[in-house]
Design a protein around this motif. Structure first.
Motif, PDB file in Angstrom:
ATOM      1  N   LEU A 319       0.814  -1.218   0.000  1.00 17.87           N
ATOM      2  CA  LEU A 319       0.000   0.000   0.000  1.00 17.87           C
ATOM      3  C   LEU A 319       0.848   1.268   0.000  1.00 17.87           C
ATOM      4  O   LEU A 319       0.316   2.369   0.120  1.00 17.87           O
ATOM      5  N   VAL A 326      -5.439   1.696  -3.965  1.00 21.61           N
ATOM      6  CA  VAL A 326      -6.883   1.804  -3.770  1.00 21.61           C
ATOM      7  C   VAL A 326      -7.571   2.079  -5.108  1.00 21.61           C
ATOM      8  O   VAL A 326      -8.588   1.464  -5.444  1.00 21.61           O
ATOM      9  N   ILE A 386      -8.743  -3.552   1.371  1.00 22.07           N
ATOM     10  CA  ILE A 386      -9.219  -2.567   0.390  1.00 22.07           C
ATOM     11  C   ILE A 386     -10.427  -3.111  -0.357  1.00 22.07           C
ATOM     12  O   ILE A 386     -11.458  -2.426  -0.520  1.00 22.07           O
TER      13      ILE A 386
END
Length: 398
Positions: A319, A326, A386
């Protein structure tokens, strides 16, 4: 998304049971011990399936059926190797496996100068140092005309870097650059690498692209008839190396190949790490443009260390890095929603948490570089988080 996990067979220090405990729903594997260009014995396919089932999962995706240099150069035994590739598709289909990932990178597969670079918090990760690579190319490999591929300031820095290298440094970078496909034990010596490079004299990007189209013209119709999916993995890193062309580095590269052999079986392995190393690539937009033909996802993140292409970079946490993961997952979920509305049987796109940093017990396990247990578990957990959040009813993705 269907959450899968790469497993290199019984030699892998990370077991199928580990993958199941990490939350994987299927396994990505190959028969790495078989020679490139060979027909896979049915008993070997069945043996690998039994090994995976014993761990509680199924063999969902083959990564990969290697493509020989004969096929890529259109020389030697390339016709026999294509026929073997076609037969392997038939045998894998009979075994119930329908998705095949492959790459068309000449000589070298993914290339790093350091397989276990230490991050600021003590994790180990893979890194591509551009100056180290230039030093290898010009002063260790001593490739003819290498200087023409680099800027004067890069050449000067590489010369200084080489002067500071110990013999251990030279051996390490030579082994790292010369490593073969993940899962293989093959490492090219300097002379073997020079020999392979000579085979590509006169083969530019257009010629290599034609070779790929010729190959796909032979194998994609077979896959289409069998109801299978072929997934082309992008170049890693996404720029020419050692004078070798790269042809799957950006959106128009993929669009050209998909249009040239326009069947649904001819598809994409969308690797956010490989494509993300090229700053100009807009990954969510690329997903939207390629969406109907994305058959497999590799989700990982890289941190570019300098501007421009080529550049130095390292494998960051899933991430972190320069890719908005995302936004990537959101684009994938939109495509899955669209496919489901169309009634496509393949509306759930398989993904695997690609690579990962070695953390905690990974640091002493000694697994395949880039494929630790806990680092990938962490990445998978983050990606699942996510996906779950974006799929929640309040976000309208269901």
């Amino acid at each position: 998304m269907k959450h899968t996990w790469r497993w290199f067979g019984p030699v892998d220090k990370v077991s199928v049971e580990d993958a199941a405990q990490a939350g994987a729903q299927g396994i990505v594997s190959s028969l790495h011990h078989l020679s490139t260009g060979s027909v896979w014995p049915v008993e070997e396919i069945e043996k690998r399936q039994r090994e995976i089932r014993a761990g509680g999962l199924s063999w969902d995706i083959v990564e990969s059926i290697p493509i020989s240099e004969d096929i890529k150069t259109g020389t030697g035994e390339y016709k026999a190797h294509i026929a073997a590739w076609q037969e392997n598709l038939r045998r894998l289909k009979k075994a119930g496996i329908e998705t095949i990932c492959y790459n068309f990178m000449p000589v070298l597969d993914w290339t790093r100068t350091d397989l276990r670079w230490t991050t600021g918090h003590g994790a180990k990760t893979m890194r591509f140092d551009l100056i180290d690579f230039i030093a290898f190319d010009m002063h260790i490999l001593k490739r003819d005309d290498a200087a023409a591929d680099y800027q004067p300031e890069q050449i000067e820095k590489a010369a200084e870097r080489f002067k500071a290298m110990s013999q251990d440094d030279i051996r390490s970078i030579s082994n790292n650059v010369g490593a073969g496909l993940p899962g293989s034990t093959e490492v090219y010596s300097l002379e073997e690498l020079r020999t392979h490079l000579r085979r590509y004299a006169g083969i530019d990007a257009a010629a290599l692209q034609s070779r790929l189209i010729d190959f796909l013209s032979e194998v994609a119709p077979v896959a289409e008839d069998l109801g299978m999916r072929l997934c082309a993995h992008g170049d890693d890193p996404p720029w020419p190396l050692l004078g070798l062309p790269r042809i799957l580095s950006k959106l128009d590269d993929y669009e050209r190949i998909l249009a040239a052999v326009d069947v649904m079986a001819n598809g994409v392995t969308f690797c956010t790490g490989s494509l993300g190393a090229r700053a100009a690539n807009d990954l969510p937009e690329m997903i939207r443009k390629l969406a109907p033909r994305i058959h497999f996802l590799h989700l990982r993140n890289v941190r570019r260390e300098d501007a421009g292409t080529p550049c130095s970079f390292y494998e960051d946490e899933h991430l972190e890095g320069d890719t908005d993961m995302v936004a990537v997952v959101a684009a994938v979920l939109e495509e899955e929603k669209r496919r489901k509305a169309e009634g496509r049987a393949d509306h759930q796109i398989p993904m695997r948490p690609d690579h990962g940093q070695e953390i905690l017990d990974d640091l002493t396990r000694g697994a395949q570089p880039g494929y630790p247990a806990i680092g990938r578990l962490k990445g998978l957990a983050e990606l699942r988080g996510i996906e779950r959040a974006l799929s929640h009813a309040t976000h309208g993705m269901k």
